[in-house]
Design a protein around this motif. Structure first.
Motif, short mmCIF file in Angstrom:
data_model
loop_
_atom_site.label_atom_id
_atom_site.label_comp_id
_atom_site.label_asym_id
_atom_site.label_seq_id
_atom_site.Cartn_x
_atom_site.Cartn_y
_atom_site.Cartn_z
N UNK B 51 43.29 50.79 32.10
CA UNK B 51 43.89 51.66 33.26
C UNK B 51 42.55 52.89 33.47
N UNK B 52 42.01 53.36 32.57
CA UNK B 52 41.05 54.28 32.83
C UNK B 52 39.82 53.42 33.35
N UNK B 53 39.43 52.38 33.36
CA UNK B 53 38.46 51.90 33.91
C UNK B 53 38.93 51.27 35.33
N UNK B 54 40.16 51.00 35.50
CA UNK B 54 40.75 50.68 36.95
C UNK B 54 40.55 52.14 37.80
N UNK B 55 40.96 53.08 37.17
CA UNK B 55 40.94 54.47 38.02
C UNK B 55 39.29 54.63 38.43
N UNK B 56 38.47 54.47 37.36
CA UNK B 56 37.18 54.66 37.79
C UNK B 56 36.60 53.90 38.84
N UNK B 57 36.99 52.58 38.60
CA UNK B 57 36.50 51.63 39.74
C UNK B 57 36.95 51.81 41.04
N UNK B 58 38.25 52.57 41.08
CA UNK B 58 38.84 52.91 42.50
C UNK B 58 38.04 53.98 43.11
N UNK B 59 37.62 54.72 42.42
CA UNK B 59 36.58 56.04 42.72
C UNK B 59 35.20 55.73 43.40
N UNK B 60 34.84 54.61 42.58
CA UNK B 60 33.44 54.07 42.78
C UNK B 60 33.43 53.28 44.19
N UNK B 61 34.56 52.54 44.59
CA UNK B 61 34.79 51.58 45.50
C UNK B 61 35.09 52.58 46.80
N UNK B 62 35.89 53.60 46.55
CA UNK B 62 36.18 54.28 47.70
C UNK B 62 37.41 53.81 48.43
N UNK B 63 37.34 53.30 49.79
CA UNK B 63 38.41 52.68 50.35
C UNK B 63 38.82 51.55 50.09
N UNK B 64 39.96 51.02 50.69
CA UNK B 64 40.45 49.66 50.70
C UNK B 64 40.73 49.16 49.29
N UNK B 65 41.21 50.07 48.25
CA UNK B 65 41.52 49.55 46.94
C UNK B 65 42.86 49.54 46.73
N UNK B 66 43.28 48.60 46.00
CA UNK B 66 44.80 48.52 45.34
C UNK B 66 44.57 48.40 43.97
N UNK B 67 45.49 49.29 43.26
CA UNK B 67 45.38 49.27 41.88
C UNK B 67 46.60 48.59 41.38
N UNK B 68 46.49 47.38 40.47
CA UNK B 68 47.65 46.47 40.16
C UNK B 68 47.61 46.28 38.57
N UNK B 69 48.77 45.76 38.21
CA UNK B 69 48.67 45.45 36.79
C UNK B 69 49.78 45.96 36.11
N UNK B 70 49.85 45.93 34.91
CA UNK B 70 50.98 46.15 33.92
C UNK B 70 50.64 46.60 32.37
N UNK B 71 51.37 47.37 31.69
CA UNK B 71 51.36 47.19 30.44
C UNK B 71 52.78 47.25 29.84
N UNK B 72 53.24 46.37 28.90
CA UNK B 72 54.62 45.76 28.39
C UNK B 72 55.13 45.42 29.58
N UNK B 73 54.46 44.80 30.39
CA UNK B 73 55.28 44.16 31.63
C UNK B 73 55.74 45.05 32.92
N UNK B 74 55.44 46.45 32.68
CA UNK B 74 55.95 47.22 33.41
C UNK B 74 54.74 48.12 34.38
N UNK B 75 54.90 48.31 35.67
CA UNK B 75 53.88 49.19 36.51
C UNK B 75 53.17 50.10 35.75
N UNK B 76 51.83 50.43 35.75
CA UNK B 76 51.20 51.58 35.14
C UNK B 76 51.29 52.73 36.19
N UNK B 77 51.55 54.01 35.37
CA UNK B 77 51.52 55.09 36.26
C UNK B 77 50.22 55.61 37.02
N UNK B 78 50.60 55.81 38.28
CA UNK B 78 49.37 56.08 39.11
C UNK B 78 48.91 54.86 39.80
N UNK B 79 49.36 53.67 39.62
CA UNK B 79 48.81 52.58 40.05
C UNK B 79 49.56 52.11 41.46
N UNK B 80 49.22 51.51 42.18
CA UNK B 80 49.77 51.10 43.64
C UNK B 80 51.02 49.87 43.35
#
Lengths: 239, 239
Positions: B51-80
């Motif tokens: 998730x840490x890498x995901x947030x960093x990638x979002x910051x780097x890419x700027x706009x048009x970014x969707x964060x997706x995924x899971x931990x233990x099959x459930x959505x990750x806090x702060x993800x879209x």
């Protein structure tokens, strides 16, 4: 009973086996040799990881020692016998200490050192193994495989053990891998050797001329003994 | 074509995939999400491990970014979005960069970094994957599994791919594991979901209420796109 199946000797670690009964399977041919040797009156089988260790063990034990095993399916220079179960007849093994090193089976035994108890299985003693493990809470069926890879013959033997347990009304709780191995056996139970013969290790032994070993190792109900690890060596238990 | 099947994401290493086409399978649900998102017009899917890498990638890419995924099959806090393929509809994903992290699928992709080429497979695009890999010399089907363990749904998908290749007269040379997975599929092809539903991960998703995902992820022939790794991200290829 919880049952998990581990796909190769190299995948075995403390976490896989701790608190469990580990059942080591190496149909072609290490566990078939161990069962045969103990059924035919060997005093004990001492599994070691390397030929060097085997020679050192022979020196330590002195008399009544037979060195057996293989590298790349062939006998090891300086050893008494190879890895063919047919060599381990009563007149050869009775009362002897068999020191064995093989590429996969003895590695699996070594990697499963932390199991609560460890026994040896093959098709030739499968029914006795089923009797032994019935009622156990947590069982790990270890398919030794070959060179770190999963092999069909060990998988089919694991599936056969599960099928036998189910037929005897044991309440089994299977991991995904155990379900897969059970299905593999169940849907091919009339053609076990046909499926196993698609395997790389089976074909390697066939090319090297071990036809009689291949016939022998897929027979069931031959022996009623279960080799059990006691203080680092394998001793006979009869079920 | 040589085909090997690897039983879980944690078993993947350089040796398994070097010189090969790696086909990453995580039916429930990472690769089903990736195929769906790209089929529905996402610009690219960027798999990351944490998730840490995901947030960093979002910051780097700027706009048009969707964060997706899971931990233990459930959505990750702060993800879209979570890891349900049904969330990745055209109106959500068209033109967007999807940054994804999941427990097993993205780990398998990461561990297969040394493959010659890497594509993404699931039941929903299996026929397109078969078209893509036909004629390849050396293919590794990677069953991502769950938490380092083999899972039935990925194994069945690997078996389905092998069956389709054989039906299209591809000359396949299977490892023992590939034979086993093919047999598992073949002997259960009329009851894939019945077998898969015996799996721990399937049952975990069922308990968490993802019934519609479970129905969706076992459908075949839904999409003709094959996500292909290009410079660390997954882009659409149509077959």
């Amino acid at each position: 009973m919880k049952i998990e199946v581990i796909g190769s000797a190299t995948q075995v670690n403390e976490e896989c086996v701790k608190g469990k009964t580990a059942v080591v399977i190496d149909v072609l041919r290490a566990t078939s040799v161990m069962v045969t040797a103990l059924a035919n009156g060997a005093k004990q089988v001492i599994p070691v990881v390397s030929p060097k260790e085997a020679f050192a063990m022979k020196e330590k034990l002195g008399s009544d020692v037979i060195l057996g095993g293989e590298r790349d399916a062939l006998p090891i220079s300086g050893f008494d016998y190879g890895n063919s179960p047919l060599q381990y007849t009563s007149d050869v093994v009775a009362g002897k200490n068999i020191v064995m090193t093989t590429t996969n089976g003895t590695l699996a035994i070594n990697n499963a050192a932390d199991a609560d108890q460890l026994i040896i299985a093959s098709f030739i003693n499968a029914e006795a193994v089923v009797k032994f493990i019935k009622g156990n809470e947590d069982v790990a069926l270890i398919c030794s495989g070959t060179d770190g890879q999963f092999t069909l013959e060990d998988a089919l033997c694991a599936g056969y053990l599960i099928e036998q347990l189910q037929m005897q009304n044991e309440d089994v709780n299977l991991t995904d891998m155990a379900v897969a191995m059970h299905q593999l056996y169940k849907s091919n139970q009339k053609k076990i050797v046909t499926i196993a013969s698609q395997g790389k290790h089976y074909q390697n032994l066939l090319r090297k001329g071990f036809v009689k070993d291949l016939e022998y190792c897929f027979r069931t109900g031959l022996f009623a003994n279960v080799p059990l690890r006691v203080g680092g060596v394998l001793k006979n238990t009869t079920c």
